[in-house]
Design an enzyme around this catalytic site. Structure first.
Site, short mmCIF file in Angstrom:
data_model
loop_
_atom_site.label_atom_id
_atom_site.label_comp_id
_atom_site.label_asym_id
_atom_site.label_seq_id
_atom_site.Cartn_x
_atom_site.Cartn_y
_atom_site.Cartn_z
N ARG A 189 5.66 -8.52 4.64
CA ARG A 189 4.24 -8.49 4.97
C ARG A 189 3.37 -8.77 6.31
O ARG A 189 2.63 -10.18 5.76
CB ARG A 189 2.91 -8.73 4.10
N GLY B 138 6.01 0.80 3.75
CA GLY B 138 5.04 1.35 3.55
C GLY B 138 3.91 1.46 4.20
O GLY B 138 3.96 1.35 5.64
N THR C 12 6.88 3.64 -0.39
CA THR C 12 5.71 3.30 -1.33
C THR C 12 6.32 4.00 -2.95
O THR C 12 5.99 4.98 -2.73
CB THR C 12 4.91 3.02 -1.03
N ILE C 13 5.90 2.74 -3.82
CA ILE C 13 5.78 3.21 -5.50
C ILE C 13 4.47 3.87 -5.16
O ILE C 13 4.12 5.01 -6.24
CB ILE C 13 5.73 2.71 -6.26
N ASP C 14 3.40 3.73 -4.42
CA ASP C 14 1.92 3.77 -4.83
C ASP C 14 2.22 5.41 -4.10
O ASP C 14 1.30 6.13 -4.10
CB ASP C 14 1.02 3.35 -3.50
N GLY D 27 -0.36 0.68 -7.95
CA GLY D 27 -1.72 0.74 -7.41
C GLY D 27 -3.18 0.70 -6.73
O GLY D 27 -3.76 0.82 -7.33
O1 F6P Z 1 2.39 -1.11 -2.02
C1 F6P Z 1 3.13 -1.29 -2.76
C2 F6P Z 1 2.73 -2.63 -4.33
O2 F6P Z 1 3.76 -2.05 -5.54
C3 F6P Z 1 1.26 -2.30 -4.80
O3 F6P Z 1 1.55 -1.06 -5.69
C4 F6P Z 1 1.22 -3.67 -5.26
O4 F6P Z 1 -0.53 -2.91 -5.47
C5 F6P Z 1 1.39 -4.25 -3.75
O5 F6P Z 1 2.52 -3.30 -3.79
C6 F6P Z 1 1.67 -5.60 -4.87
O6 F6P Z 1 2.02 -5.97 -3.62
P1 F6P Z 1 2.90 -7.98 -3.78
O7 F6P Z 1 4.09 -7.53 -4.12
O8 F6P Z 1 2.54 -8.32 -2.71
O9 F6P Z 1 2.98 -8.66 -4.93
#
Ligand code: F6P
Length: 364
Positions: A80, A112, A141-143, A186
């Site tokens: 990230r 994403g 992205t799953i979102d 989400g």
């Molecule tokens: O962007 C995809 C996602 O799974 C979101 O739905 C969620 O809020 C975020 O990533 C969680 O991020 P991490 O895996 O860094 O906790």
């Protein structure tokens, strides 16, 4: 003259993110006139900056490439890492010197919204210095909140997992006459919660785009109870907030929640339902399970289509393109047109109307 290709993955993985990697690599291998070496970034652009790469052709010799189609999680690791907005930042010449030293002519990034933003910045910098490196984004992205595409791969499998969770919650809700709340991923957009909520028989769906009134949520629960339904299922998007919080900036909301010791909106909603209605409430958070496991057949096909189409784009004289599925056709958007934009659920969306017609409450 042949140029080398590099591909990377970033952001939260999905069950099928490797399907797109498989598509990019297999299609790239067909372009023997244009493409020389095929490299993979280990842990995205951050790993590339630290010199972590691998030769993707080695997967052919070990017959591992085909396995990518059904191997969940990011094979190349992830990161990230947001590139700076200022294209004068020294990280850009540093990156492009590395691209040059590895003979890179084609850069593919699978991720994403933040990853599409990365590709957009790199392609804008390429234009600025008249670099001929081509940058292609492969949105995942799953979102399902990437602007400009009807769907992203990973979403369909996550809907299946969230729906299965909601189905299973009905057992305890019914046997114990409880209100079961399921928090679904989400942060910004409620597509996953909305779709799984309908599929999984939720009675109430709370999403970030429709701020809720806790009294109206409780009224829906009580109305069901008074009509003889001994339980309710509530699908809650992790990023949802109430009408009071809707008047605040996100930072303010987060600060107030932290001060109140609230970890997620869902825990607070459960406590409020219990306190206001006297009905027992419990919370379930499938969390990162929504991003794992075996990908659905639909997602396997979609991810491979995206990957293959992305690699085909190298024939185009395009800078900064992002693959998309629009109206059933695999196509591409200019990254500048989509980067930094989120595809939100419109309160007037047909799916919202469908849910309301089914008697599902959005707490509004
Ligand atoms: O962007 C995809 C996602 O799974 C979101 O739905 C969620 O809020 C975020 O990533 C969680 O991020 P991490 O895996 O860094 O906790």
């Amino acid at each position: 003259m042949k140029k080398n290709l590099i591909v990377g993955q970033s952001g939260g993985p999905t069950a099928v993110i490797n399907g797109s990697l498989y598509g990019v690599v297999t299609e790239a291998m067909r372009h023997t006139e244009e493409i020389g070496e095929i490299y993979g970034m280990i842990n995205g652009i951050e790993g590339f900056l630290n010199g972590h790469m691998m030769d993707m052709r080695s997967l052919i010799e070990t017959n591992e490439l085909a396995l990518l189609r059904t191997t969940p999680g990011s094979y190349l690791g992830s990161c990230r890492y947001k590139l700076p907005e200022d294209l004068n930042d020294p990280v850009y010449p540093l990156l492009f010197n590395k691209f040059t030293s590895h003979g890179i002519g084609y850069f593919f990034y699978i991720g994403g919204n933040d990853s599409m933003d990365t590709v957009s910045k790199l392609s804008r910098y390429a234009k600025k210095i008249n670099s001929d490196i081509r940058f292609i984004g492969v949105p995942k992205t799953i979102d399902n909140d990437i602007f400009g595409t009807d769907v992203t791969f990973g979403f369909h499998t996550a809907v299946d997992i969230a729906t299965d969770a909601l189905d299973r919650l009905h057992t305890t809700a019914n046997s114990h006459s409880r209100i079961l709340l399921c928090e679904i991923m989400g942060n910004k957009a409620g597509w996953l919660t909305l779709s799984a909520g309908i599929a999984g028989g939720a009675d109430i769906i709370l999403i970030p785009e429709i701020p809720y009134d806790i009294d109206k949520v409780c009224k829906s629960v009580q109305k069901r109870s008074e009509s003889g339904k001994n339980f309710s299922i509530v699908a809650v998007a992790e990023g949802c907030f109430d009408k009071e919080e809707a008047k605040m900036k996100k930072k303010e909301r987060t600060r107030l929640r932290q001060e109140a010791g609230i970890t997620t909106a869902t825990n607070r909603i459960a406590a409020q339902i219990q306190q206001k209605t006297g009905l027992e409430a419990r919370v379930c958070v499938p969390g990162h399970m929504l991003r794992g496991g075996s990908p659905s057949a639909y997602d396997r096909v979609l991810a491979t289509q995206f990957g293959v189409y992305a690699a085909e784009l190298i024939r185009e004289e395009h800078y900064g393109m992002s693959v998309a599925k629009v109206g059933g056709t695999i196509t591409a958007n200019k990254l500048d047109d989509i980067a930094g934009k989120t595809k939100f659920v419109s309160p007037d969306d047909q799916l919202v109307q469908t849910a309301r017609n089914l008697g599902i409450s959005f707490g509004d």
